[in-house]
Design an enzyme around this catalytic site. Sequence first.
Site, PDB file in Angstrom:
ATOM      1  N   ASP A 148      45.017  40.128  28.827  1.00 35.78           N
ATOM      2  CA  ASP A 148      45.252  39.427  27.573  1.00 35.78           C
ATOM      3  C   ASP A 148      44.046  38.557  27.202  1.00 35.78           C
ATOM      4  O   ASP A 148      44.027  37.935  26.141  1.00 35.78           O
ATOM      5  CB  ASP A 148      46.542  38.609  27.597  1.00 35.78           C
ATOM      6  CG  ASP A 148      46.591  37.570  28.698  1.00 35.78           C
ATOM      7  OD1 ASP A 148      45.607  37.446  29.448  1.00 35.78           O
ATOM      8  OD2 ASP A 148      47.630  36.882  28.819  1.00 35.78           O
ATOM      9  N   SER A 149      43.022  38.570  28.057  1.00 36.61           N
ATOM     10  CA  SER A 149      41.729  37.980  27.700  1.00 36.61           C
ATOM     11  C   SER A 149      41.144  38.646  26.467  1.00 36.61           C
ATOM     12  O   SER A 149      40.195  38.128  25.864  1.00 36.61           O
ATOM     13  CB  SER A 149      40.748  38.084  28.867  1.00 36.61           C
ATOM     14  OG  SER A 149      40.719  39.403  29.398  1.00 36.61           O
ATOM     15  N   ASP A 195      48.371  43.269  31.242  1.00 33.13           N
ATOM     16  CA  ASP A 195      49.012  41.959  31.199  1.00 33.13           C
ATOM     17  C   ASP A 195      50.258  41.970  30.324  1.00 33.13           C
ATOM     18  O   ASP A 195      50.242  42.523  29.216  1.00 33.13           O
ATOM     19  CB  ASP A 195      48.049  40.913  30.622  1.00 33.13           C
ATOM     20  CG  ASP A 195      47.214  40.236  31.682  1.00 33.13           C
ATOM     21  OD1 ASP A 195      47.703  40.056  32.806  1.00 33.13           O
ATOM     22  OD2 ASP A 195      46.059  39.878  31.382  1.00 33.13           O
ATOM     23  N   GLU A 219      42.824  32.791  40.487  1.00 33.82           N
ATOM     24  CA  GLU A 219      41.793  32.400  39.522  1.00 33.82           C
ATOM     25  C   GLU A 219      41.427  30.928  39.668  1.00 33.82           C
ATOM     26  O   GLU A 219      42.305  30.058  39.679  1.00 33.82           O
ATOM     27  CB  GLU A 219      42.252  32.676  38.089  1.00 33.82           C
ATOM     28  CG  GLU A 219      41.196  32.315  37.044  1.00 33.82           C
ATOM     29  CD  GLU A 219      41.512  32.810  35.656  1.00 33.82           C
ATOM     30  OE1 GLU A 219      40.709  32.524  34.735  1.00 33.82           O
ATOM     31  OE2 GLU A 219      42.539  33.490  35.476  1.00 33.82           O
ATOM     32  N   GLU A 258      51.742  36.003  35.058  1.00 28.54           N
ATOM     33  CA  GLU A 258      51.267  34.715  35.551  1.00 28.54           C
ATOM     34  C   GLU A 258      52.451  33.851  35.970  1.00 28.54           C
ATOM     35  O   GLU A 258      53.478  33.816  35.296  1.00 28.54           O
ATOM     36  CB  GLU A 258      50.478  33.988  34.452  1.00 28.54           C
ATOM     37  CG  GLU A 258      49.210  34.713  34.019  1.00 28.54           C
ATOM     38  CD  GLU A 258      48.450  33.947  32.946  1.00 28.54           C
ATOM     39  OE1 GLU A 258      48.830  32.793  32.639  1.00 28.54           O
ATOM     40  OE2 GLU A 258      47.473  34.493  32.410  1.00 28.54           O
ATOM     41  N   LYS A 288      50.898  42.829  34.842  1.00 24.84           N
ATOM     42  CA  LYS A 288      50.485  41.596  35.493  1.00 24.84           C
ATOM     43  C   LYS A 288      51.207  40.419  34.846  1.00 24.84           C
ATOM     44  O   LYS A 288      51.337  40.370  33.619  1.00 24.84           O
ATOM     45  CB  LYS A 288      48.973  41.379  35.423  1.00 24.84           C
ATOM     46  CG  LYS A 288      48.514  40.112  36.181  1.00 24.84           C
ATOM     47  CD  LYS A 288      47.021  40.084  36.401  1.00 24.84           C
ATOM     48  CE  LYS A 288      46.247  39.726  35.154  1.00 24.84           C
ATOM     49  NZ  LYS A 288      46.534  38.340  34.691  1.00 24.84           N
TER      50      LYS A 288
END
Length: 291
Positions: free
Chosen positions: A48-49, A87, A186, A119, A117
Amino acid sequence: MDMRKPITTAKLRKMKEDRIPISVMTAYDYPTAMLAEEAGIDVILVGDSLGNVVLGYDSTVPVTLDDMVYHSRAVTRAVRTSFVVTDLPFNTYHGSIDASLRNAGRIMQEGLAKAVKMEGGAEIAPTVEALVQAGIPVMAHLGLTPQSIHQIGGYKIQGKTAAQAQKLLDDAKALEQAGAFSIVLELVTDQVAAHVTSKLSIPTIGIGAGKDCDGQVLVFHDALGYGSDIHPKRFVKSYGNVGEMIRSGLRQYVDDVKQRSFPGPEQSFRMDEEVAESLYGGGIPVAAHRE
């Protein structure tokens, strides 16, 4: 022809056991994914970057599920051997388990990714477990979690205190127990990342987390200088300056067009001279230009 066998979650776990470092790189479109695969990247992350480096947002928060499905589908068209993880974006897996399953299902069915993925720490373990039980592999993400950047208060190094170190380990163990096949760490201090890695049977993938993780991930645009607003980051190593190459080429193109040196004879097409003679009395007419 690429004779590598497709990467799987089992292969990634075996790489950890055999102490073979895992290479991970982001990609958001077909040509980038093809180049990553040709280079031998083990895992391609449709991150999602893309909100920052492709869509122009100042964080990952505005990225939608539709965005992720669209870019995942473009990436997976190019990939045969690399393992593609996509993501789940902000606010798509913190509601009900059913909603999280539907959203992850779209990434798999429409985006054709091999895994998602997510978070978060122990608080998302029940959702991770539900997805894994439904046949959806999950890569977890701890430390600096960009989707929570406003809550964290900025891009801060994680694992600097004993309490943070213990929480990172507890979260990692909870996610491993829930069935995650890998965990991204990270912006975590080297010592804590190494300790967490040593306590897990699943691979850790570091970004700004030292050399002792089982693998490393970088954002494509950061690693290769692709863009006009790439800011140097301490944890990124530069492997090229694609942006400057593109900028230089585009400037040359503008100059060639302005000077009428492009297109030249080698980029042009002429009709048969006899046909030209019958139409125009020989040669191609010169366009009239207003002064």
